[in-house]
Write a protein that holds these residues in place. Structure first.
Motif: not given
Ligand code: 5AD
Ligand code: FES
Length: 347
Positions: A323-347
């Protein structure tokens, strides 16, 4: 310099000489310019999402003697520990409840954890949590061991190459460790089908701009899914105890270069970065990193896994870190997501 940075943004590669010039001769204005582009590239792929990985430091026994590392075998004052399978499973249970969908099993190179033990751990975790990715970070092994872990269900493997330059490698490691074998491990892992992470320390002893440029060429050639970098931080019990640590500025600059070189790469903003500056992890995310790795290890062992001095989070429960990290990320406008978080294919 701006031209070089534009070139890297447009072509995702530079020559060694160009990387050297950027790394060695940039001004703060150049760095700020790099960061506008690296942040933009991050956003194109990952928006404001930050992936989380639950780190389980399951053994601090190590048969290696890397000169920089606090848990090297020569460190006699380290209280050694191993987590039991039950301990590890309860870390996963707690982590799952906190939204983690990746578990990273990290440890020293501990002969107690034979291939059979690792395989049974991996398959137990995968059968209890089939929607989760299991990442191993347990050092150099032979091809057949990596294959066995993969067949048992391991999805990802982290093995920092530490430095791409052989003579620099030899100054950071004892003679029995070979840079050639380390690189071979990374290529083996990739050919088996793992999502692979390499990486290096920024500001490690004797490192030059040429070395860092070689690191950039190496990661471009390997094309890993992840790259873990953080500042070198001296550790009081090692031969490098009196060496200068890496800096925030240097590390952020390298994160920016990596984001432009491998646009879709998974790039953690590491605990080491958070250790050298109170807002280090936030700054890492702002210049292009997109992963954080809160600690899931039991608090009772945290202070025994001190790769470097002053490591943060060693007194915090898993939920506190999460939750510390979630708050830290929120404070700078980012959001923690709870998916597996695989690498996205190159565009
Ligand atoms: N400072 C920063 N990072 C370190 N690591 C090991 N020792 C140190 C240190 N003193 C990093 C190495 C290793 C990873 C697990 O931690 O790059 O691959
Ligand atoms: Fe453990 Fe280097 S001292 S891997």
């Amino acid at each position: 310099m701006r031209k070089l940075i534009d070139k890297l943004y447009n072509e995702t590669a530079l020559t060694k000489g160009e990387y050297v010039r950027l790394i060695r001769d940039h001004t703060q204005e150049d760095a700020d310019y790099l960061f506008t582009l690296s942040a933009k590239r991050r956003e194109e792929y990952y928006g404001k999402d930050v992936y989380i990985r639950g780190l389980i430091e399951f053994t601090n026994y190590c048969k290696n003697d890397c000169l920089y590392c606090g848990i090297r075998r020569s460190s006699k004052n380290v209280e050694r520990y191993r987590l039991s399978n039950d301990d590890i499973m309860s870390c996963c249970e707690q982590g799952y409840g906190l939204g983690f969908r990746t578990f990273v099993l990290q440890g020293g190179e501990d002969p107690y954890f034979t291939d059979d033990r690792i395989c049974s751990l991996v398959s137990t975790i995968k059968s209890e949590y089939p929607d989760c990715a299991v990442t191993l970070s347990i050092g150099e092994k032979e091809h057949e061991s990596y294959q066995a872990y993969f067949d048992a269900g391991a999805d990802r493997y982290l093995l920092r190459h530490e430095t791409a330059d052989d003579s620099h490698y030899a100054r950071l490691h004892p003679a029995e460790m070979s840079p050639w074998h380390r690189k071979k491990c990374l290529y083996d892992l990739k050919s088996i089908g793992y999502q692979v992470g390499c990486g290096f320390m920024v500001g490690s002893p004797y490192q030059t701009a040429e070395n860092l440029a070689d690191d950039m060429l190496f990661i471009k050639a390997l094309s890993p899914h992840m790259v873990g970098i953080g500042p070198f931080i001296s550790q009081h019990e090692t031969p490098f105890s009196e060496m200068q640590s890496g800096t925030l500025e240097q590390t952020l600059f390298m994160l920016g270069l990596i984001r432009l070189t491998l646009p879709n790469v998974l790039l953690p903003s590491t605990t080491a970065l958070g250790t050298i500056h109170p807002l280090g992890r936030e700054k890492g995310i702002q210049v292009g990193a997109n992963v954080v790795m809160p600690n899931l290890s039991p608090v009772s062992v945290r202070k025994k896994y001190l790769l470097y001095d002053n490591k943060i989070c060693t007194g915090d429960e898993a939920a506190e870190c999460r939750y510390c990290l979630q708050n830290r990320m929120k404070a700078i406008g980012f959001s923690v997501v709870t998916s597996r978080g695989d690498c996205l294919p190159i565009k």
